[in-house]
Scaffold this active site. Structure first.
Site, PDB file in Angstrom:
ATOM      1  N   ASP A  31       0.841  -1.199   0.000  1.00 34.84           N
ATOM      2  CA  ASP A  31       0.000   0.000   0.000  1.00 34.84           C
ATOM      3  C   ASP A  31       0.875   1.247   0.000  1.00 34.84           C
ATOM      4  O   ASP A  31       2.079   1.184   0.253  1.00 34.84           O
ATOM      5  CB  ASP A  31      -0.921   0.013   1.219  1.00 34.84           C
ATOM      6  CG  ASP A  31      -2.194   0.811   0.978  1.00 34.84           C
ATOM      7  OD1 ASP A  31      -2.313   1.449  -0.085  1.00 34.84           O
ATOM      8  OD2 ASP A  31      -3.078   0.810   1.859  1.00 34.84           O
ATOM      9  N   GLY A  32       0.240   2.378  -0.287  1.00 38.04           N
ATOM     10  CA  GLY A  32       0.935   3.656  -0.282  1.00 38.04           C
ATOM     11  C   GLY A  32      -0.002   4.752   0.163  1.00 38.04           C
ATOM     12  O   GLY A  32      -1.221   4.618   0.091  1.00 38.04           O
ATOM     13  N   GLU A  70       2.265   3.878  -3.978  1.00 37.53           N
ATOM     14  CA  GLU A  70       1.613   2.577  -4.214  1.00 37.53           C
ATOM     15  C   GLU A  70       2.542   1.662  -5.005  1.00 37.53           C
ATOM     16  O   GLU A  70       2.689   0.476  -4.695  1.00 37.53           O
ATOM     17  CB  GLU A  70       0.301   2.779  -4.976  1.00 37.53           C
ATOM     18  CG  GLU A  70      -0.764   3.577  -4.241  1.00 37.53           C
ATOM     19  CD  GLU A  70      -1.633   2.711  -3.339  1.00 37.53           C
ATOM     20  OE1 GLU A  70      -1.293   1.541  -3.129  1.00 37.53           O
ATOM     21  OE2 GLU A  70      -2.653   3.230  -2.849  1.00 37.53           O
ATOM     22  N   ASP A  95      -4.589  -2.456  -3.224  1.00 39.90           N
ATOM     23  CA  ASP A  95      -5.903  -1.828  -3.432  1.00 39.90           C
ATOM     24  C   ASP A  95      -5.868  -0.734  -4.499  1.00 39.90           C
ATOM     25  O   ASP A  95      -6.858  -0.041  -4.714  1.00 39.90           O
ATOM     26  CB  ASP A  95      -6.477  -1.288  -2.112  1.00 39.90           C
ATOM     27  CG  ASP A  95      -5.618  -0.183  -1.504  1.00 39.90           C
ATOM     28  OD1 ASP A  95      -4.763   0.380  -2.201  1.00 39.90           O
ATOM     29  OD2 ASP A  95      -5.812   0.123  -0.306  1.00 39.90           O
ATOM     30  N   HIS A 148      -9.890  -0.560   2.884  1.00 45.41           N
ATOM     31  CA  HIS A 148     -10.740  -0.205   4.024  1.00 45.41           C
ATOM     32  C   HIS A 148     -11.977  -1.106   4.113  1.00 45.41           C
ATOM     33  O   HIS A 148     -13.086  -0.637   4.382  1.00 45.41           O
ATOM     34  CB  HIS A 148     -11.158   1.261   3.942  1.00 45.41           C
ATOM     35  CG  HIS A 148      -9.999   2.197   3.740  1.00 45.41           C
ATOM     36  ND1 HIS A 148      -9.060   2.437   4.719  1.00 45.41           N
ATOM     37  CD2 HIS A 148      -9.612   2.926   2.659  1.00 45.41           C
ATOM     38  CE1 HIS A 148      -8.154   3.297   4.263  1.00 45.41           C
ATOM     39  NE2 HIS A 148      -8.460   3.585   3.017  1.00 45.41           N
ATOM     40  N   ASP A 158      -1.877  -0.411   5.082  1.00 42.04           N
ATOM     41  CA  ASP A 158      -2.363   0.958   5.051  1.00 42.04           C
ATOM     42  C   ASP A 158      -1.877   1.728   6.279  1.00 42.04           C
ATOM     43  O   ASP A 158      -1.380   2.856   6.162  1.00 42.04           O
ATOM     44  CB  ASP A 158      -3.893   0.964   4.999  1.00 42.04           C
ATOM     45  CG  ASP A 158      -4.469   2.360   5.115  1.00 42.04           C
ATOM     46  OD1 ASP A 158      -4.399   3.108   4.124  1.00 42.04           O
ATOM     47  OD2 ASP A 158      -4.971   2.723   6.201  1.00 42.04           O
TER      48      ASP A 158
END
Length: 209
Positions: A31-32, A70, A95, A148, A158
């Site tokens: 994630d980023g 990301e 994501d 999320h 995240d």
């Protein structure tokens, strides 16, 4: 990190998530984060083996974009796989559809066209080429996961990317404060001599000659 749109999507059914698929085997989540975008950012990836976290890494950049963070998270995950589990089958989840589609499909088209998109060069070219090389070393197809949505690995990645971003922001603020504190006002005692004259004695002597 995925962001919610400010409008409601009509007739959109909640996405059913099978959390059981992450409980067996080797799963990596990348994630980023970046706030504001562009601005300070953070990336992260987390490794799970049979549902248990076994490794995590994160980092940040003072001036970047969300897409770059990301991509960096996915790249670091692939590099870890190539070093630590070169002969082990694994799944990499992200994501960001930009990263997933880019790695699975778009990069192959871009590469066949000398990394051109339309009349211009592919954006974030250096990172895409690094991802391409990493996927040559460890071939796999990235899997998109909803952000999320309570997926443990995604939530963990995240949180780490956001933490890394905040650490970068705090560091920048601290440096700014230190620089400001060292900039002594010109009307301070350090720069004044008799009567508030801003010229030092040396310069006055030069001017008298």
């Amino acid at each position: 990190m995925s962001y919610k749109f400010p409008f409601k999507q009509k007739n959109k059914k909640p996405l059913a998530i099978d959390h059981g698929i992450y409980q067996a085997g080797l799963h990596l989540f990348a994630d980023g984060a970046c706030e504001p975008n562009p601005g300070p950012g953070g990336w992260a990836f987390v490794v799970y083996k049979d549902g248990q976290e076994i490794h995590a890494e994160s980092g940040g950049s003072p001036q970047t974009t969300n897409n770059i963070m990301e991509m960096t998270g996915a790249l670091r995950a692939l590099e870890w796989l190539a070093r630590s589990c070169p002969d082990r089958q694994a799944s990499l989840h992200c994501d960001s559809q930009y990263v997933v589609n880019g790695c699975n499909d778009w990069r192959l088209s871009w590469k066949s066209k000398a990394w051109k998109r339309g009349k211009g060069e592919v954006k974030n070219l250096e990172l895409w080429q690094l991802l391409d090389a990493a996927l040559e070393r460890y071939p796999l197809r990235l899997t998109w996961c909803k952000g999320h949505a309570g997926i443990t690995g995604n939530e963990r990645a995240d949180a780490l990317s956001v933490e890394a971003m905040r650490n970068v922001t705090v560091t920048l603020q601290t440096r700014s404060c230190n620089i400001t504190s060292r900039d002594t006002p010109r009307n301070s005692a350090e720069f004044r001599e008799d009567g508030g004259d801003y010229l030092t004695r040396k310069f006055r002597e030069i001017m008298k000659e």
